[in-house]
Design an enzyme around this catalytic site. Structure first.
Site, PDB file in Angstrom:
ATOM      1  N   SER A  82      18.134 -23.333  67.198  1.00 26.49           N
ATOM      2  CA  SER A  82      16.857 -23.718  66.586  1.00 26.49           C
ATOM      3  C   SER A  82      17.054 -24.954  65.721  1.00 26.49           C
ATOM      4  O   SER A  82      18.056 -25.666  65.893  1.00 26.49           O
ATOM      5  CB  SER A  82      16.300 -22.545  65.770  1.00 26.49           C
ATOM      6  N   ASN A  83      16.154 -25.231  64.814  1.00 28.38           N
ATOM      7  CA  ASN A  83      16.298 -26.386  63.932  1.00 28.38           C
ATOM      8  C   ASN A  83      15.674 -26.085  62.570  1.00 28.38           C
ATOM      9  O   ASN A  83      15.202 -24.973  62.337  1.00 28.38           O
ATOM     10  CB  ASN A  83      15.678 -27.637  64.573  1.00 28.38           C
ATOM     11  N   ARG A  84      15.633 -27.084  61.703  1.00 25.51           N
ATOM     12  CA  ARG A  84      15.277 -26.845  60.291  1.00 25.51           C
ATOM     13  C   ARG A  84      13.782 -26.902  60.011  1.00 25.51           C
ATOM     14  O   ARG A  84      13.364 -26.855  58.858  1.00 25.51           O
ATOM     15  CB  ARG A  84      15.995 -27.872  59.426  1.00 25.51           C
ATOM     16  N   ALA A 125       8.803 -29.026  65.972  1.00 26.76           N
ATOM     17  CA  ALA A 125      10.126 -29.544  66.335  1.00 26.76           C
ATOM     18  C   ALA A 125      10.627 -28.671  67.490  1.00 26.76           C
ATOM     19  O   ALA A 125      11.206 -27.602  67.269  1.00 26.76           O
ATOM     20  CB  ALA A 125      11.063 -29.478  65.139  1.00 26.76           C
TER      21      ALA A 125
END
Ligand code: PMT
Length: 406
Positions: free
Chosen positions: A210-212, A277
């Site tokens: 995943s991402n932030r 995102a």
């Protein structure tokens, strides 16, 4: 243009340790284009002096040093009558009591009686005081009369104790003010599809890529669009934020799920904004059981579909907006991305900078449009950035229609 452009506001500040936070609030209100007159109570002046407020507002500060009989005082009462809103921030238990009982024994409480626009109170006090039945009764009276009284936040208080009574984040105050003001309904005929948050691409039943992204930017857009009258669909990856009640909420996990939801809802949208995102890759083969062991592991990744490009290619007639998370050469990379994806507007942010971008409450963005224009917006709250983006979309679409009509 922001939605506070040209709004005439009175900011009343009363005697709480949180009075210094009114300085940050004033800065944000003026940044958003509001014209603000500050009125300091006698006790507020013990905490912050008038000069700070005068410098930031560019206007004289009203204090009880004014002679209530003077022409100037009469003029300012007339200003309260004309003002779009009077905010009292911070509001002490004392000013809540006076306002609830119609007592007008100083400048600010006199202005509150004269106010004809929205009235917003932002209480800040000790937790025990906030919970006192007398304060609760005054708050209930004010709310019954249509005054917006914000719930204070829970956390450490000036007394050193914890509890409910803290002055909320400036963003929350601005959002409540925008909600309390007679809203600008300039998106009343729009159906806006917004994506937010990250996607999660599973590796096995317990792990994922995943991402932030926190979802703050996309949710701010959804909140602003709904407030401005749009019918909003929010397609969101996992976040901890509550979706705006007025939006149709479509929760998703993976990029594939997001793609399906976006392509379905884009058919009816007049504006599509992709703030999410999306993970660029997913695991090629998903392990059906938890991967065990300590040996090296090679993860084989495969690219996810480019949802934004696909939406734009379908040419449904919607105005299509993408975001670009960049770390260098922001303008050049963003222009290339706009062209590669075939979209109308790209909102670029530099995610390598602290305090903006991922999981921050503020953002600083560059707007790049397909007609060759670009505009840098100053750093501001994500709520304010959201409003600026929505206004830019309307302006660009109107200008493009005018060009076609010529
Ligand atoms: O959520 P926050 O914590 O508030 O943070 C906000 C943010 C940094 C996530 C937001 O401002 C932002 O920049 N969003 C886009 C992040 C991103 O994925 O950028 P990108 O440059 O990788 O993608 C460009 C555009 O294509 C984006 O609109 C993205 O949604 C879209 N995309 C990307 C990949 C993919 N497979 N499909 C897509 O649709």
């Amino acid at each position: 243009m922001s939605t506070l452009d040209g709004r005439e506001l009175i900011l009343g500040v009363t005697g709480s340790i949180a009075a210094y936070k009114a300085v940050y609030l004033l800065r944000e209100l003026t940044r958003l284009g509001a014209r603000v007159t500050v009125c300091l109570s006698e006790h507020a002046r013990q905490f912050v002096g008038p000069l700070t407020f005068r410098t930031l507002s560019g206007r004289p500060v009203l204090t009880d040093l004014f002679d209530p009989q003077s022409d100037e005082a009469v003029e300012h009462v007339a200003l309260a009558e004309r003002a779009h809103a009077v905010l009292v921030a911070p509001a002490t238990a004392n000013v809540l009591a006076k306002a609830a009982h119609g007592i007008a024994d100083d400048f600010l409480t006199t202005l509150l009686l004269a106010a004809r626009g929205a009235v917003l109170m932002v209480p800040a006090m000790d937790g025990g005081m906030w919970e006192h039945p007398a304060v609760a009764a005054n708050v209930a009276t004010l709310r019954q009369r249509g005054v917006t009284v914000l719930e204070p936040e829970t956390g450490e208080l000036a007394s050193g104790l914890g509890g409910r009574g803290r002055f909320p984040e400036v963003d929350r105050v601005v959002e409540a003010l925008l909600g309390a003001l007679v809203p600008v309904r300039d998106l009343g005929s729009e159906r806006v599809l917004i994506t937010a948050g990250p996607t999660r691409e599973p590796i096995d039943p317990v792990r994922y890529i995943s991402n932030r992204s926190s979802g703050k930017m996309g949710y701010a857009l959804a909140t602003a669009a709904a407030r401005r009258g749009a019918r909003v669909t929010l397609v969101s990856g996992p976040t901890t934020i509550a979706p705006p009640p007025a939006a149709v909420f479509v929760p998703v996990q993976t990029a594939e799920e997001m793609r399906e939801a976006v392509l379905h809802h884009a058919r009816e949208a007049t504006i599509v904004i992709k703030a999410a995102a999306v993970a660029d890759y997913r695991a090629k083969r998903l392990s059906p059981t938890k991967i065990k062991g300590k040996q090296d592991l090679t993860l084989e990744l495969t690219p996810n579909p480019d949802i934004l490009r696909e939406v734009a290619a379908r040419r449904t007639g919607a105005f299509v907006v993408g975001f670009a998370a960049e770390t260098h050469d922001v303008a050049a990379n963003a222009r290339a991305k706009l062209e590669a994806k075939g979209i109308d507007l790209l909102v670029a942010n530099d995610v390598s900078r602290a305090g903006i971008g991922f999981d921050a409450d503020e953002n600083e963005v560059l707007l790049i449009d397909r007609w060759g224009g670009s505009r840098a917006l100053p750093r501001m709250s994500k709520a304010a950035v959201a409003d600026a983006i929505l206004s830019a979309i309307l302006a660009l679409r109107a200008a493009s229609a005018a060009r076609v009509g010529r």
